[in-house]
Scaffold this motif. Structure first.
Motif, PDB file in Angstrom:
ATOM      1  N   TYR A 149       8.131  48.337  47.527  1.00 36.48           N
ATOM      2  CA  TYR A 149       9.589  48.167  47.470  1.00 36.48           C
ATOM      3  C   TYR A 149      10.308  49.503  47.478  1.00 36.48           C
ATOM      4  O   TYR A 149      11.395  49.624  48.030  1.00 36.48           O
ATOM      5  CB  TYR A 149       9.988  47.341  46.247  1.00 36.48           C
ATOM      6  CG  TYR A 149       9.662  45.884  46.441  1.00 36.48           C
ATOM      7  CD1 TYR A 149      10.280  45.159  47.468  1.00 36.48           C
ATOM      8  CD2 TYR A 149       8.726  45.244  45.649  1.00 36.48           C
ATOM      9  CE1 TYR A 149       9.971  43.830  47.679  1.00 36.48           C
ATOM     10  CE2 TYR A 149       8.413  43.911  45.864  1.00 36.48           C
ATOM     11  CZ  TYR A 149       9.030  43.206  46.870  1.00 36.48           C
ATOM     12  OH  TYR A 149       8.720  41.906  47.092  1.00 36.48           O
ATOM     13  N   THR A 153      12.929  50.395  50.132  1.00 36.59           N
ATOM     14  CA  THR A 153      14.277  50.766  49.690  1.00 36.59           C
ATOM     15  C   THR A 153      14.744  52.042  50.375  1.00 36.59           C
ATOM     16  O   THR A 153      15.827  52.106  50.947  1.00 36.59           O
ATOM     17  CB  THR A 153      14.266  51.005  48.159  1.00 36.59           C
ATOM     18  OG1 THR A 153      13.902  49.788  47.542  1.00 36.59           O
ATOM     19  CG2 THR A 153      15.616  51.443  47.671  1.00 36.59           C
ATOM     20  N   ALA A 304      16.899  46.553  44.126  1.00 38.44           N
ATOM     21  CA  ALA A 304      15.440  46.627  44.045  1.00 38.44           C
ATOM     22  C   ALA A 304      15.010  47.949  43.432  1.00 38.44           C
ATOM     23  O   ALA A 304      13.987  48.027  42.754  1.00 38.44           O
ATOM     24  CB  ALA A 304      14.826  46.461  45.425  1.00 38.44           C
ATOM     25  N   THR A 308      12.272  48.489  40.798  1.00 39.51           N
ATOM     26  CA  THR A 308      11.131  49.330  41.130  1.00 39.51           C
ATOM     27  C   THR A 308      10.927  50.422  40.081  1.00 39.51           C
ATOM     28  O   THR A 308       9.802  50.671  39.640  1.00 39.51           O
ATOM     29  CB  THR A 308      11.360  49.995  42.503  1.00 39.51           C
ATOM     30  OG1 THR A 308      11.784  49.005  43.408  1.00 39.51           O
ATOM     31  CG2 THR A 308      10.114  50.638  43.013  1.00 39.51           C
TER      32      THR A 308
END
Ligand SMILES: Nc1ncnc2c1ncn2[C@@H]1O[C@H](COP(=O)(O)OP(=O)(O)OP(=O)(O)O)[C@@H](O)[C@H]1O
Ligand SMILES: [Mg+2]
Length: 617
Positions: A149, A153, A304, A308
Motif C-alpha cells: 500500500y 500510495t 491509506a 500504512t
C-alpha cells in the motif's frame, strides 16, 4: 516500564525494519514483479481520468461518435488491465509476506531451542508464545500489505499529481497546500502508535502467560479453590489488555480521519477556486472533471497512508520484540570446543567415562529485569548473587557410582547441571575422561550423557516415542529393554495399547512415579556412558527406588553414574557419597564410613527413617 526486556538488546525501529530485509532476499523476484505491477497499475489508473477529460472535451467540441466510443473502449481496457495488475500484486506480495512469516517463525523456533537454561529462567512461556504468534503476524502485515500500500500510495499520488499539474499548476498548488500537514501528523502519531502497540503486545504476553500457567496448573488451582481468584486475576489482565487496545484504537481512530480531513480540505478549496478558473475559461470542463477525479485518487492513497504508517509502526514494534529472541546471546554456555573424547575400542572395556570436578564454584546467573513479573524483579533487586556450589572437587572413576545427598537447596541439582553444561561454573573445571568439558563440542558431550532431571517432562506422544526420544527408528525390543530396567514392564503391560499408548499433555495420565520411570527409561535407551539421576525416583516408594537402583547397577555394567537423592538410604550401594551442605562438601566416603562417622549423613538417615515411620503410622 513498557516493553518487556526479555534479554537481547532493544534495537531502534529503523534497525529492526532493516533486519527484515534479508528475509526478502529469497523472494526478490516476486517482490520486484509485484512492486512493478503496483507501479504499473497506479500509472494506468491515473491515465483513465485524462481519457475521460479528452472524452468530455471532445463531446463538447462535437466530435464523431466513433471517436467517443473508441475512447470509451480504451478507458475500459485500461481499467481492466489495471485491475488485473492489482490482482497480481496482491497474489505475489501477500504471498511473499506469508513466506517471510514462515521463515521468521522457523528462525525463531530454531533459536528458542538453542537458548540455555538461564534464558528460560527469565523468559515466560506466554510471552514467548505471544511473540511467536501475534508479533509474527504484525510483522507479516508490515512486510507485505503495508509495503504494497505504501508503494501504491506513493506511485498513485505521484502520478495523480503529475496529471493535476498538467491540468492546472496553480490549482494543484492550492489543493496540495493542506497536505503539507501530513508529514507532521504522520511522525507525531506514528511514534505513539509504535509505543502503544508495544504495550498492547506486552499485555497480550501477560495474558497468554497467565492462561498458560493456569491451564497447566489447573489441578493446583482447583485444589486450592482458587478458581474465582484466578478468574478475577485473569479478568484484570484482560481489562488491561482491553485498555491498551482501546488507547491504540483511539490513536488509529484519530489517524485515518485526520489524513482524510487534510485531503478533503484540499478538495473543498479546489472546488471553489477550480469553479472560478472554469468560469474564467482557464480550465476546460473536461479538465475540471478530471481534476476532481485525480483529487479523489489522491485522497484514498493518503487515507491509506495513515493506515500504512500504523501497520509499519506495529510491525517495527513487533520486530523489536522478535529480535530480542533472535539476538538473545547463547549466554554462559559457548559451544566452541573442538576436542574429542578417547574412543572405546574393546567391546568389553568399561563403557563409562570418568567424571572429575576440580575446585568448582558456581552461582546461577542473576535473573534480569523481566517486565512480565514484578515479583521476580523485586526479588532480584534485593538478593545479591551467592554461591550455590563452593570449591567442589571429586574424582569419579570409570564405572563408578557417585551419590550426592544433602538437604533441599544444598546444590545437588546445580552440581548435576554442570556436567552436561546446562551451566558453566564461574570457578574451577569439570572434566570428562580428563578433558575439560568446555573444550568439547556440546553435541559430543551431551551424546555421552543420559540425564534424568528432577522433574520428569514427557511429551504428548506415545510411551514408546517418549522412551525412544531422539533415537532414529529404535527397535521395540530396545525400548522394552529400557522400560524393563526402569521397572516399567508391568506399567506398560497395563496400559491399553502398551508402548503405543498416547500420553496426555506432559504425560498427565501417568502417576508421578510412572512418569519418572519413563524419563529414566528414556535416558537409558540411549546407552549413555554417563548416567545422571537427579532425585529421579523421588515419587516412587522407598522399596521401589532401592529395587530400581539395584537393577540399574547391574544394567549399567561399567557405566558411570551420578545419583542424587533425598533419601540417604537409597544411596547405600554407591561407591562414594558426597554430603552437601549449602553448596559445600561437608562429608564424604562410603555408606558404611559415613554411618560410622555419625555426622551429617547419619542425621539425614535418621530424619528420613523418622519421616517414614510417621508416614507408615
Ligand atoms: N535457576 C535458578 N536460578 C537461581 N537460583 C537457583 C536456580 N535453581 C536453583 N537455585 C538456587 O540454588 C540453590 C541450590 O539449588 P539446587 O536445585 O541445586 O538444590 P537441590 O540440592 O537440588 O535441592 P532439592 O533437593 O530440593 O532438589 C537453591 O538455593 C536454589 O534456590
Ligand atoms: Mg534438586
Amino acid at each position: 516500564m513498557t516493553a518487556s526486556k526479555h534479554t537481547g538488546p532493544t534495537v531502534p525501529p529503523h534497525q529492526a525494519i532493516r533486519r527484515l530485509l534479508p528475509y526478502y532476499h529469497p523472494y526478490r523476484w516476486q517482490v520486484a514483479v509485484g512492486l512493478s505491477a503496483v507501479v504499473l497499475a497506479a500509472l494506468l489508473a491515473s491515465i483513465v481520468p485524462s481519457l475521460l477529460q479528452r472524452g468530455v472535451d471532445a463531446i463538447r467540441a462535437g466530435a464523431a461518435r466513433g471517436d467517443i466510443l473508441q475512447l470509451g473502449a480504451l478507458m475500459t481496457a485500461t481499467a481492466l488491465v489495471s485491475g488485473g495488475l492489482r490482482f497480481v500484486m496482491r497474489l505475489l506480495l501477500n504471498g511473499v509476506s506469508r513466506h517471510i512469516e514462515t521463515d521468521l517463525r522457523h528462525d525463531l523456533f530454531a533459536r528458542l531451542v538453542t537458548l540455555d537454561a538461564a534464558w528460560y529462567a527469565r523468559g515466560r512461556t506466554g510471552d514467548v508464545m505471544a511473540r511467536l504468534t501475534n508479533d509474527l503476524s504484525a510483522v507479516r502485515m508490515g512486510a507485505g500489505p503495508a509495503v504494497m500500500y505504501l508503494v501504491n500510495t506513493i506511485a498513485g499520488a505521484l502520478f495523480a499529481m503529475i496529471m493535476m499539474l498538467r491540468i492546472s499548476p496553480s490549482l494543484t498548488a492550492i489543493a496540495l497546500l493542506p497536505m503539507l500537514g501530513l508529514p507532521v501528523l504522520m511522525l507525531r502519531l506514528g511514534r505513539r502508535v509504535h509505543e502503544r502497540f508495544e504495550i498492547v503486545q506486552t499485555q497480550f504476553g501477560h495474558l497468554t502467560t497467565r492462561a498458560q500457567e493456569n491451564l497447566a496448573g489447573v489441578r493446583v488451582v482447583r485444589a486450592y479453590r482458587q478458581e474465582d481468584a484466578e478468574t478475577a486475576r485473569f479478568s484484570a489482565l484482560g481489562e488491561a489488555y482491553l485498555t491498551a487496545n482501546m488507547q491504540l484504537a483511539t490513536l488509529s481512530g484519530i489517524m485515518n480521519p485526520g489524513f482524510a480531513l487534510l485531503a478533503g480540505l484540499g478538495g473543498a478549496v479546489t472546488i471553489g477556486i477550480g469553479g472560478r478558473l472554469l468560469i474564467d475559461g482557464d480550465v476546460t470542463v473536461g479538465g475540471y472533471v478530471a481534476f476532481g477525479i485525480y483529487l479523489t485518487q489522491l485522497t484514498w492513497p493518503l487515507i491509506a497512508l495513515g493506515w500504512t504508517t500504523n501497520l509499519l509502526q506495529r510491525a517495527a514494534a513487533s520486530m523489536i520484540r522478535i529480535l530480542e529472541i533472535l539476538d538473545a546471546p547463547p549466554l554462559a554456555v559457548i559451544d566452541a570446543g573442538t576436542a574429542a573424547l578417547p574412543d572405546h575400542v574393546a567391546e568389553n572395556a568399561p563403557a563409562g567415562r570418568a567424571v572429575e570436578f576440580r575446585g568448582v564454584s558456581f552461582q546461577y546467573p542473576a535473573p534480569r529485569d523481566h517486565g512480565t513479573a514484578t515479583e521476580l524483579t523485586e526479588e532480584s533487586a534485593t538478593s545479591a548473587p551467592r554461591w550455590v556450589l563452593r570449591n567442589i572437587s571429586f574424582h569419579l572413576p570409570v564405572g563408578g557410582t557417585l551419590a550426592i545427598v544433602g538437604a533441599t537447596g544444598s546444590g545437588k541439582s546445580a552440581l548435576l547441571d554442570l556436567i552436561p553444561r546446562l551451566f558453566d561454573p564461574q570457578e574451577g573445571q569439570v572434566l570428562v575422561d580428563g578433558i575439560d568439558v568446555r573444550t568439547l563440542p556440546l553435541a559430543t558431550l551431551r551424546a555421552e550423557i543420559g540425564y534424568v532431571p528432577q522433574e520428569a517432562l514427557l511429551f504428548s506422544e506415545s510411551v514408546g516415542d517418549n522412551i525412544g526420544y531422539g533415537l532414529d527408528a529404535p527397535e521395540r525390543t530396545h525400548l522394552h529393554a529400557a522400560a524393563g530396567i526402569a521397572q516399567l514392564r508391568e506399567t506398560v503391560a497395563a496400559l491399553p495399547d502398551g508402548l503405543d499408548t498416547r500420553l496426555g499433555e506432559r504425560g498427565i495420565n501417568l502417576s508421578g512415579g510412572q512418569k519418572q520411570r519413563v524419563a529414566l527409561a528414556r535416558a537409558l535407551a540411549r546407552h549413555p556412558r554417563i548416567v545422571l539421576l537427579d532425585d529421579a525416583l523421588s515419587a516412587v516408594d522407598t522399596q521401589t527406588e532401592a529395587a530400581i537402583l539395584h537393577e540399574l547397577r547391574t544394567a549399567l555394567r561399567g557405566r558411570t553414574a551420578v545419583i542424587t537423592s533425598h533419601r540417604a538410604s537409597a544411596v547405600r550401594e554407591a561407591d562414594h557419597i558426597l554430603v552437601l551442605d549449602h553448596g559445600r562438601i561437608v562429608e564424604q566416603g562410603t555408606h558404611d564410613q559415613l554411618v560410622a562417622l555419625g555426622g551429617r549423613f547419619t542425621q539425614l538417615l535418621q530424619r528420613q527413617q523418622l519421616l517414614e515411620a510417621i508416614e507408615a503410622a
